[in-house]
Scaffold this motif. Structure first.
Motif, PDB file in Angstrom:
ATOM      1  N   GLY A 215      35.682  38.285  32.094  1.00 62.42           N
ATOM      2  CA  GLY A 215      35.681  39.570  32.783  1.00 62.42           C
ATOM      3  C   GLY A 215      37.120  40.008  32.970  1.00 62.42           C
ATOM      4  O   GLY A 215      37.882  40.131  32.010  1.00 62.42           O
ATOM      5  N   ALA A 216      37.512  40.199  34.254  1.00 63.23           N
ATOM      6  CA  ALA A 216      38.877  40.665  34.536  1.00 63.23           C
ATOM      7  C   ALA A 216      39.868  39.511  34.646  1.00 63.23           C
ATOM      8  O   ALA A 216      41.068  39.739  34.811  1.00 63.23           O
ATOM      9  N   GLY A 217      39.378  38.272  34.613  1.00 65.03           N
ATOM     10  CA  GLY A 217      40.280  37.126  34.743  1.00 65.03           C
ATOM     11  C   GLY A 217      40.821  36.950  36.156  1.00 65.03           C
ATOM     12  O   GLY A 217      41.879  36.351  36.351  1.00 65.03           O
ATOM     13  N   SER A 218      40.068  37.443  37.158  1.00 68.68           N
ATOM     14  CA  SER A 218      40.525  37.268  38.549  1.00 68.68           C
ATOM     15  C   SER A 218      39.939  35.996  39.172  1.00 68.68           C
ATOM     16  O   SER A 218      40.097  35.754  40.366  1.00 68.68           O
ATOM     17  N   GLY A 219      39.264  35.204  38.360  1.00 66.64           N
ATOM     18  CA  GLY A 219      38.579  34.003  38.863  1.00 66.64           C
ATOM     19  C   GLY A 219      39.556  32.995  39.453  1.00 66.64           C
ATOM     20  O   GLY A 219      40.742  32.960  39.125  1.00 66.64           O
TER      21      GLY A 219
ATOM     22  N   PHE B  77      26.175  38.380  30.092  1.00 63.16           N
ATOM     23  CA  PHE B  77      25.484  39.540  30.662  1.00 63.16           C
ATOM     24  C   PHE B  77      26.038  40.801  30.012  1.00 63.16           C
ATOM     25  O   PHE B  77      27.252  41.012  30.008  1.00 63.16           O
TER      26      PHE B  77
ATOM     27  N   GLU C 276      28.324  31.030  35.592  1.00 65.16           N
ATOM     28  CA  GLU C 276      29.716  30.940  35.135  1.00 65.16           C
ATOM     29  C   GLU C 276      29.876  31.054  33.625  1.00 65.16           C
ATOM     30  O   GLU C 276      30.684  30.355  33.004  1.00 65.16           O
TER      31      GLU C 276
ATOM     32  N   GLY D  78      30.901  36.335  46.646  1.00 67.62           N
ATOM     33  CA  GLY D  78      30.628  36.630  48.057  1.00 67.62           C
ATOM     34  C   GLY D  78      31.634  37.661  48.514  1.00 67.62           C
ATOM     35  O   GLY D  78      31.895  38.621  47.804  1.00 67.62           O
TER      36      GLY D  78
ATOM     37  N   PHE E  10      35.521  42.431  37.611  1.00 67.23           N
ATOM     38  CA  PHE E  10      34.440  43.167  36.959  1.00 67.23           C
ATOM     39  C   PHE E  10      33.099  42.726  37.556  1.00 67.23           C
ATOM     40  O   PHE E  10      32.935  41.578  37.970  1.00 67.23           O
TER      41      PHE E  10
ATOM     42  N   MET F 136      36.985  40.313  47.833  1.00 62.91           N
ATOM     43  CA  MET F 136      38.298  40.863  48.207  1.00 62.91           C
ATOM     44  C   MET F 136      39.070  41.345  46.978  1.00 62.91           C
ATOM     45  O   MET F 136      40.065  42.050  47.099  1.00 62.91           O
ATOM     46  N   SER F 137      38.632  40.902  45.816  1.00 66.40           N
ATOM     47  CA  SER F 137      39.287  41.301  44.561  1.00 66.40           C
ATOM     48  C   SER F 137      38.606  42.525  43.955  1.00 66.40           C
ATOM     49  O   SER F 137      38.790  42.830  42.778  1.00 66.40           O
TER      50      SER F 137
ATOM     51  N   PRO G 130      33.101  33.725  27.678  1.00 60.90           N
ATOM     52  CA  PRO G 130      33.030  35.102  28.165  1.00 60.90           C
ATOM     53  C   PRO G 130      34.131  35.335  29.200  1.00 60.90           C
ATOM     54  O   PRO G 130      34.458  34.435  29.968  1.00 60.90           O
TER      55      PRO G 130
ATOM     56  N   ASN H  95      31.424  39.068  38.760  1.00 58.87           N
ATOM     57  CA  ASN H  95      30.796  38.867  40.084  1.00 58.87           C
ATOM     58  C   ASN H  95      29.420  38.222  39.935  1.00 58.87           C
ATOM     59  O   ASN H  95      29.044  37.356  40.726  1.00 58.87           O
TER      60      ASN H  95
ATOM     61  N   GLU I   9      32.032  30.457  46.872  1.00 60.59           N
ATOM     62  CA  GLU I   9      31.997  31.690  46.085  1.00 60.59           C
ATOM     63  C   GLU I   9      32.934  31.681  44.878  1.00 60.59           C
ATOM     64  O   GLU I   9      32.738  32.452  43.952  1.00 60.59           O
TER      65      GLU I   9
HETATM   66  C1  LIG Z   1      43.101  38.030  45.474  1.00 64.23           C
HETATM   67  C2  LIG Z   1      41.723  37.520  45.122  1.00 64.23           C
HETATM   68  C3  LIG Z   1      40.707  37.661  46.063  1.00 64.23           C
HETATM   69  C4  LIG Z   1      39.427  37.192  45.754  1.00 64.23           C
HETATM   70  N1  LIG Z   1      38.430  37.338  46.679  1.00 64.23           N
HETATM   71  C5  LIG Z   1      37.184  36.927  46.397  1.00 64.23           C
HETATM   72  C6  LIG Z   1      36.128  37.088  47.357  1.00 64.23           C
HETATM   73  O1  LIG Z   1      36.305  37.621  48.445  1.00 64.23           O
HETATM   74  N2  LIG Z   1      34.902  36.630  47.013  1.00 64.23           N
HETATM   75  C7  LIG Z   1      34.658  36.046  45.809  1.00 64.23           C
HETATM   76  O2  LIG Z   1      33.525  35.659  45.555  1.00 64.23           O
HETATM   77  N3  LIG Z   1      35.638  35.873  44.892  1.00 64.23           N
HETATM   78  C8  LIG Z   1      36.888  36.296  45.148  1.00 64.23           C
HETATM   79  N4  LIG Z   1      37.885  36.130  44.218  1.00 64.23           N
HETATM   80  C9  LIG Z   1      37.589  35.440  42.937  1.00 64.23           C
HETATM   81  C10 LIG Z   1      37.192  36.365  41.767  1.00 64.23           C
HETATM   82  O3  LIG Z   1      37.715  37.665  41.928  1.00 64.23           O
HETATM   83  C11 LIG Z   1      35.683  36.406  41.613  1.00 64.23           C
HETATM   84  O4  LIG Z   1      35.217  35.124  41.231  1.00 64.23           O
HETATM   85  C12 LIG Z   1      35.171  37.433  40.595  1.00 64.23           C
HETATM   86  O5  LIG Z   1      33.764  37.473  40.679  1.00 64.23           O
HETATM   87  C13 LIG Z   1      35.588  37.119  39.146  1.00 64.23           C
HETATM   88  O6  LIG Z   1      35.344  38.272  38.367  1.00 64.23           O
HETATM   89  P1  LIG Z   1      36.142  38.494  37.001  1.00 64.23           P
HETATM   90  O7  LIG Z   1      35.606  39.718  36.365  1.00 64.23           O
HETATM   91  O8  LIG Z   1      37.600  38.486  37.246  1.00 64.23           O
HETATM   92  O9  LIG Z   1      35.704  37.221  36.195  1.00 64.23           O
HETATM   93  P2  LIG Z   1      36.548  36.198  35.305  1.00 64.23           P
HETATM   94  O10 LIG Z   1      37.589  35.519  36.123  1.00 64.23           O
HETATM   95  O11 LIG Z   1      37.001  36.865  34.075  1.00 64.23           O
HETATM   96  O12 LIG Z   1      35.411  35.163  34.921  1.00 64.23           O
HETATM   97  C14 LIG Z   1      34.781  34.396  35.911  1.00 64.23           C
HETATM   98  C15 LIG Z   1      33.598  33.647  35.284  1.00 64.23           C
HETATM   99  O13 LIG Z   1      32.593  34.566  34.909  1.00 64.23           O
HETATM  100  C16 LIG Z   1      32.257  34.411  33.528  1.00 64.23           C
HETATM  101  N5  LIG Z   1      31.938  35.771  33.057  1.00 64.23           N
HETATM  102  C17 LIG Z   1      32.696  36.886  33.194  1.00 64.23           C
HETATM  103  N6  LIG Z   1      32.036  37.947  32.714  1.00 64.23           N
HETATM  104  C18 LIG Z   1      30.837  37.500  32.244  1.00 64.23           C
HETATM  105  C19 LIG Z   1      29.698  38.118  31.635  1.00 64.23           C
HETATM  106  N7  LIG Z   1      29.649  39.435  31.401  1.00 64.23           N
HETATM  107  N8  LIG Z   1      28.656  37.330  31.297  1.00 64.23           N
HETATM  108  C20 LIG Z   1      28.664  36.008  31.540  1.00 64.23           C
HETATM  109  N9  LIG Z   1      29.709  35.382  32.125  1.00 64.23           N
HETATM  110  C21 LIG Z   1      30.777  36.113  32.476  1.00 64.23           C
HETATM  111  C22 LIG Z   1      33.472  33.773  32.901  1.00 64.23           C
HETATM  112  O14 LIG Z   1      33.123  33.034  31.747  1.00 64.23           O
HETATM  113  C23 LIG Z   1      33.951  32.873  34.019  1.00 64.23           C
HETATM  114  O15 LIG Z   1      33.238  31.673  34.020  1.00 64.23           O
HETATM  115  C24 LIG Z   1      39.172  36.575  44.497  1.00 64.23           C
HETATM  116  C25 LIG Z   1      40.208  36.460  43.563  1.00 64.23           C
HETATM  117  C26 LIG Z   1      41.455  36.924  43.864  1.00 64.23           C
HETATM  118  C27 LIG Z   1      42.547  36.790  42.838  1.00 64.23           C
END
Ligand SMILES: Cc1cc2nc3c(=O)[nH]c(=O)nc-3n(C[C@H](O)[C@H](O)[C@H](O)COP(=O)(O)OP(=O)(O)OC[C@H]3O[C@@H](n4cnc5c(N)ncnc54)[C@H](O)[C@@H]3O)c2cc1C
Length: 476
Positions: free
Chosen positions: A81-85, A216, A210, A160, A150, A144-145, A79, A154, A432
């Motif tokens: 989301g936005a790939g900001s992990g 979801f 994760e 967090g 997405f 912060m992202s 799965p 989160n 987090e």
């Molecule tokens: C500049 C920057 C600042 C950041 N600051 C913070 C911060 O303050 N706090 C913090 O906690 N994180 C922070 N992050 C990390 C990141 O943004 C978080 O972990 C965020 O929650 C990931 O969301 P995403 O949509 O990009 O998920 P993705 O990177 O796409 O995926 C993350 C994980 O979630 C899973 N996933 C995604 N969508 C689903 C779904 N619908 N159902 C089941 N699993 C799913 C994926 O398989 C993967 O394991 C930051 C990242 C950056 C680049």
């Protein structure tokens, strides 16, 4: 299951996937278009891996059909989301199918009477709050992202962020989930309920899973009234010790719970100042705290930050406090903190990003240990993070004269020292950002064998074919 037990995508599978999501929602055989789905925000390319196919479903029923197909054909699913992990969680390390949630980005329902909102997983988290503003409501999760990530990501990471001292993390606000389970069944957990002990708390089990226990597809969030005003103070200290020593005393010493207590060391601040071309006078500060307050009365907020300023003035080593009590000054100081991760990433390709968490009152010990490590190995260690939550983002950056070999030889030794110290403080590997596949080899530093066995038993019973984001958190 090891990677050689998975099957490759063949023509039949492709045909079926096309039938499920439509050819316009499928990427295959196009390296340029597949490549963005091969990585997240972990800068090191060794953590990337190409998917064989990317699908962009629009409904939970489509996802259910994809998951059932993957199970039948033993194909791994990731799965996304936005790939900001920041842990490689969305990277398809065994290839297979990436399920991108980007098309599932709608607000399904705002229930103002119950102060709850139901959303699809692919909505950008900040858009939820933009939508809610006119109703004077808000969702208090605040990574912060926020402007890119997405809400589904989160939940999957239990994100967090910058408001957790007062508002807690994502898990406090997720009260209901629709999940496509690893067998393809669609199950609803929780609901519009503020309390519910009807069986195991499956909603909370899904938080930080994760993407390994299901996908979801619908999320119900609890909302709060939107605070009308905000103010911030930027506090400069003569040493890192003096800055972090104050952190846990702020709440007990004043009886005030700020929204956030963020920390930045000198090295981190210098990097972000250069990156943003910022010129706030720093008075040679070695450590800085950014503390935020919110509420519905500007007078009350002023009372609160004045009390915290008075308290900090009595602490050792305070050099200066800047007050940001309007939107433009607030944005200016928060810009420093928000841009730090990106500013530091471009510093060197030889760097490790840690996300350690310790009991809040032990943050000073962790910070002091970092200073020791930095001196011992001549490292640059930009360090910043959510100090009020006991969570520090630590970058270990190799000195310029270290080549690749020296970096690869010394990094595990440095990490070993850091992890052991953190564990002895009662800390954990990630506060987090999650484990993903980037940190999984270190998980047994922090979790006992019996603890890990419980996690593996849950995973195996829900996903016996190990198709749902395999190779993340731990290996089976
Ligand atoms: C500049 C920057 C600042 C950041 N600051 C913070 C911060 O303050 N706090 C913090 O906690 N994180 C922070 N992050 C990390 C990141 O943004 C978080 O972990 C965020 O929650 C990931 O969301 P995403 O949509 O990009 O998920 P993705 O990177 O796409 O995926 C993350 C994980 O979630 C899973 N996933 C995604 N969508 C689903 C779904 N619908 N159902 C089941 N699993 C799913 C994926 O398989 C993967 O394991 C930051 C990242 C950056 C680049």
């Amino acid at each position: 299951m090891s990677c050689n037990k998975y099957n490759k995508i063949d023509k039949d599978v492709l045909k079926r996937l096309k039938e499920i999501v439509g050819h316009q929602n499928l990427i295959f055989d196009n390296e340029e278009k597949l490549e963005p789905y091969s990585k997240d925000e972990v800068p090191d390319s060794k953590y990337s891996h190409m998917p064989e196919v990317v699908v962009k479903p629009s409904t939970s029923v489509e996802i259910s059909s994809i998951v059932k197909l993957a199970n039948k054909r033993k194909i791994p699913l990731t799965p996304r989301g936005a790939g900001s992990g920041l842990s490689g969680g969305a990277v398809p390390i065994y290839g297979g199918i990436v399920i991108s949630l980007e098309n599932m980005n709608k607000i399904i329902e705002l229930d103002r009477k119950n102060m709850m909102i139901t959303v699809e997983p692919g909505i950008v988290s900040n858009e939820i709050n933009e939508y809610l503003r006119e109703y004077n409501l808000f969702y208090a999760g605040y990574p912060m992202s926020m402007e890119t990530c997405f809400i589904g990501g989160n939940v999957a990471e239990n994100a967090g962020g910058g408001k957790a001292v007062k508002y807690g993390v994502t898990s406090r606000y997720v009260i209901g989930l629709e999940v496509v389970m690893p067998n393809g069944e669609i199950v609803e957990y929780g609901g519009k309920l503020l309390k519910d002990v009807t069986g195991y708390n499956m909603v909370q089990l899904m938080l930080a899973s994760e993407g390994t226990l299901g996908i979801f597809t619908k999320i119900i969030l609890k909302l709060l009234p939107l605070p009308k005003y905000q103010a911030d103070i930027l506090c400069l200290f003569d040493s890192t010790d003096n800055a972090v020593n104050s952190v846990h005393k702020i709440i007990t010493g004043t009886g005030i719970t700020p929204v956030s207590i963020e920390y930045m060391n000198k090295c981190a601040l210098e990097i972000v100042f250069k990156y943003l071309n910022e010129s706030i006078q720093l008075h040679n500060a070695e450590g800085t705290l950014l503390i935020s307050f919110d509420g519905n009365s500007p007078d009350r907020i002023e009372e609160d930050y004045t009390a915290v300023c008075n308290f900090l003035e009595k602490q050792k080593g305070l050099l200066e406090i800047y007050v940001a009590d309007n939107l433009s000054t607030s944005e200016r100081v928060w810009k420093l903190r928000i841009n730090l991760a990106e500013a530091v990433s471009v510093l060197s390709k030889h760097q490790a990003a840690e996300d350690l968490v310790v009991p809040p009152a032990a943050i000073n010990k962790l910070s002091a240990f970092l200073n020791k490590l930095s001196a011992k190995y001549c490292l640059k260690v930009p360090c910043y993070g959510h100090a009020g939550d006991g969570n520090l983002h630590i970058r270990i950056v190799a000195p310029e004269d270290w080549g690749k070999n020296k970096w690869e030889e010394l990094l595990p030794i440095i990490q070993d020292e850091l992890y052991r110290y953190t564990y002895n403080l009662g800390g954990r590997l990630s506060g987090e950002h999650g484990i993903g596949h980037k940190r999984k080899k270190y998980i047994d530093y922090f979790l006992s064998e019996s603890h890990l066995n419980v996690l593996k038993t849950i995973k195996k019973s829900l996903d016996p074919n190990n198709i749902m984001n395999p190779g993340k958190i731990f290996d089976i």
